[in-house]
Design an enzyme around this catalytic site. Structure first.
Site, mmCIF file in Angstrom:
data_model
loop_
_atom_site.group_PDB
_atom_site.id
_atom_site.type_symbol
_atom_site.label_atom_id
_atom_site.label_comp_id
_atom_site.label_asym_id
_atom_site.label_seq_id
_atom_site.Cartn_x
_atom_site.Cartn_y
_atom_site.Cartn_z
ATOM 1 C CG HIS A 155 -2.020 0.994 1.163
ATOM 2 N ND1 HIS A 155 -3.291 0.737 1.602
ATOM 3 C CD2 HIS A 155 -2.056 2.271 0.700
ATOM 4 C CE1 HIS A 155 -4.052 1.804 1.431
ATOM 5 N NE2 HIS A 155 -3.309 2.750 0.884
ATOM 6 C CG PHE A 158 -7.236 13.117 4.865
ATOM 7 C CD1 PHE A 158 -7.423 12.894 6.218
ATOM 8 C CD2 PHE A 158 -8.248 13.725 4.141
ATOM 9 C CE1 PHE A 158 -8.617 13.256 6.838
ATOM 10 C CE2 PHE A 158 -9.451 14.094 4.751
ATOM 11 C CZ PHE A 158 -9.632 13.863 6.099
ATOM 12 N N GLY A 159 -2.693 12.318 4.846
ATOM 13 C CA GLY A 159 -1.621 11.423 4.400
ATOM 14 C C GLY A 159 -0.260 11.792 4.951
ATOM 15 C CG HIS A 216 -5.866 2.256 5.296
ATOM 16 N ND1 HIS A 216 -7.231 2.300 5.353
ATOM 17 C CD2 HIS A 216 -5.541 2.836 4.113
ATOM 18 C CE1 HIS A 216 -7.702 2.877 4.274
ATOM 19 N NE2 HIS A 216 -6.693 3.202 3.493
ATOM 20 C CG HIS A 268 -10.106 3.776 1.354
ATOM 21 N ND1 HIS A 268 -9.042 4.593 1.690
ATOM 22 C CD2 HIS A 268 -11.227 4.439 1.753
ATOM 23 C CE1 HIS A 268 -9.514 5.699 2.272
ATOM 24 N NE2 HIS A 268 -10.827 5.630 2.324
ATOM 25 C CG ASP A 306 -2.156 4.839 3.481
ATOM 26 O OD1 ASP A 306 -2.008 5.113 2.270
ATOM 27 O OD2 ASP A 306 -3.138 5.223 4.143
ATOM 28 C CG HIS A 324 -1.029 6.679 -1.974
ATOM 29 N ND1 HIS A 324 -2.207 6.585 -2.672
ATOM 30 C CD2 HIS A 324 -1.276 6.142 -0.749
ATOM 31 C CE1 HIS A 324 -3.142 6.037 -1.897
ATOM 32 N NE2 HIS A 324 -2.593 5.763 -0.728
ATOM 33 N NE ARG A 359 0.481 11.227 -3.093
ATOM 34 C CZ ARG A 359 -0.641 10.941 -2.436
ATOM 35 N NH1 ARG A 359 -1.669 10.398 -3.059
ATOM 36 N NH2 ARG A 359 -0.735 11.187 -1.143
HETATM 37 ZN ZN LIG Z 1 -6.819 4.300 1.806
#
Ligand SMILES: [Zn+2]
Length: 404
Positions: A44, A305-306, A215, A162, A287, A46, A48
């Site tokens: 998991h 978020f993140g 998550h 998710h 994540d 990202h 981008r």
């Molecule tokens: Zn997620």
């Protein structure tokens, strides 16, 4: 590149490693405290790209992963274009081919544009994606999720969910708990996560689809998945280091404490640790979700978020769970390598990393290779430094001063 004396098992102390670089130089690792680990696998992340390369690129994401000891990652599809067809996926595949120094396996979207209205071209995507996910968004309707599960089962792929019910969010951005109440913030209730997990487990039972939950953050989620496993459903789940190591009591009025799902209560955190120990939670994923500085400096309400996680996951988990005796080292390695690879069918190639577990240092986001710098763990002292990471027999990361 040649590795000499690659002896004994992963996780045991090394006698001597000598690693010959492509240019003929020799790096030796012969101090007692150096240990050999497998290349970790994160299902998991990202990265981008395409679409948001100002936050992270496949190149920078891979470098961050390699620095954290990871040699395989699965990239989530909240991109532009969203990989919801083979044509759209090709854009990402070309960047991966050009820039990735570790194994990067994309997810295909479950629905077109991750909009939850119409299924993506799952059949066209299936041969080229690791699994299907609409990560970043929950699949809102039962009809859509049932159709996705039936298609995924037919294609032999997992649905990776998710879970988030938009009708319960009410503009929330941190956990609807004591901290939100005390500081006048809008909360996200736990049911927004577990309500959808409950629905999906019913659908997984009905369709027989292999189902993995992203998550998980609430005690109810742990209980639901524990029960589903007892019933023999083909279900697995992950949680992230921050849900195991932090809770709402650690919150500060800074964007680096904001992620989705949010940091929950202490009870939730304890339930997650229990779930990790009894096997309800199958794996730890980071994540890793980088954003620009400008997107993270607007406090809890205004920031995106993140948070990032690839460069800090192992040192944090080792320092805070293994060293105090909560988890054995071999259990942590299973959660970061064996179990995710087994569930997602990701082979371990000639991949490994070498760590100095005695090295002690402070987490400094300025030193991250990721373009994202937001982490709630900034300034914490940890043990465990990755000295070298090898993927398919090639050195993909080497710490400065790693040679002796
Ligand atoms: Zn997620």
């Amino acid at each position: 590149m040649t590795v000499f004396n690659r002896t004994r098992n992963f996780g045991s102390e090394a006698d001597v490693f000598s690693v010959q670089n492509a240019d003929g130089t020799l790096a030796s690792f012969n101090r007692e405290q150096y240990v050999l680990f497998p290349g970790f696998c994160d299902v998991h992340v990202h990265f981008r790209e395409p679409g948001f390369s100002y936050k992270e690129t496949i190149r920078s994401g891979c470098r961050a992963a390699a620095r954290g000891g990871y040699t395989a990652v699965c990239t989530m599809p909240n991109l532009n274009p969203v990989p919801d067809s083979p044509e759209a996926l090709r854009v990402q595949e070309e960047i991966i081919r050009r820039d990735a120094c570790i194994a990067v396996m994309p997810y295909g979207a479950i629905t077109k544009g991750e909009r939850g209205e119409e299924l993506a071209d799952m059949e066209g995507l299936a041969p080229r994606v690791v699994a299907f996910s609409d990560d970043g968004h929950g699949v809102q309707t039962e009809e859509q999720m049932r159709a996705a599960m039936l298609a995924a089962k037919h294609l032999g792929k997992l649905i990776v969910a998710h879970c988030e019910d938009n009708s319960l969010l009410h503009g929330g951005y941190i956990h609807a708990g004591a901290y939100a109440a005390a500081h006048g913030h809008r909360g996200i209730c736990s049911e927004s996560e577990w309500g959808q997990i409950q629905r999906d487990l019913r659908l997984a039972k009905e369709t027989g689809c292999g189902y993995h939950v992203c998550h998980i953050s609430t005690k109810e989620s742990v209980a639901l998945i524990r029960q589903a496993k007892r019933e023999g459903l083909d279900v697995s789940c992950e949680t992230a280091p921050h849900y195991l190591l932090l809770d709402e009591n650690d919150l500060r009025e800074e964007g680096r404490f904001k992620m989705n799902p949010p940091l929950r209560s202490r009870e939730d955190r304890e339930a997650l640790l229990e779930g990790l120990l009894d096997g309800t939670i199958d794996m730890i994923a980071t994540d890793h979700a980088p954003h620009s500085a400008g997107e993270k400096d607007k406090g809890l309400a205004g920031s995106a978020f993140g948070i990032v996680g690839l460069e800090t996951a192992f040192p944090l988990l080792y320092t805070q769970l293994v060293k105090p005796g909560v988890l054995e080292l071999r259990q942590l390695l299973a959660l970061l390598d064996e179990k995710p690879r087994a569930r997602f069918g990701i082979p371990r190639r000639n991949d490994f990393s070498i760590w100095d577990l005695n090295a002690e240092y402070e987490i400094d986001p300025n030193g991250f290779l990721s373009m994202g710098k937001a982490t709630p763990f900034a300034g914490q002292r940890v043990n465990g430094k990755c000295l070298l990471t090898v993927h398919e027999g090639k050195i993909v990361y080497q710490a400065e001063n790693a040679e002796e």
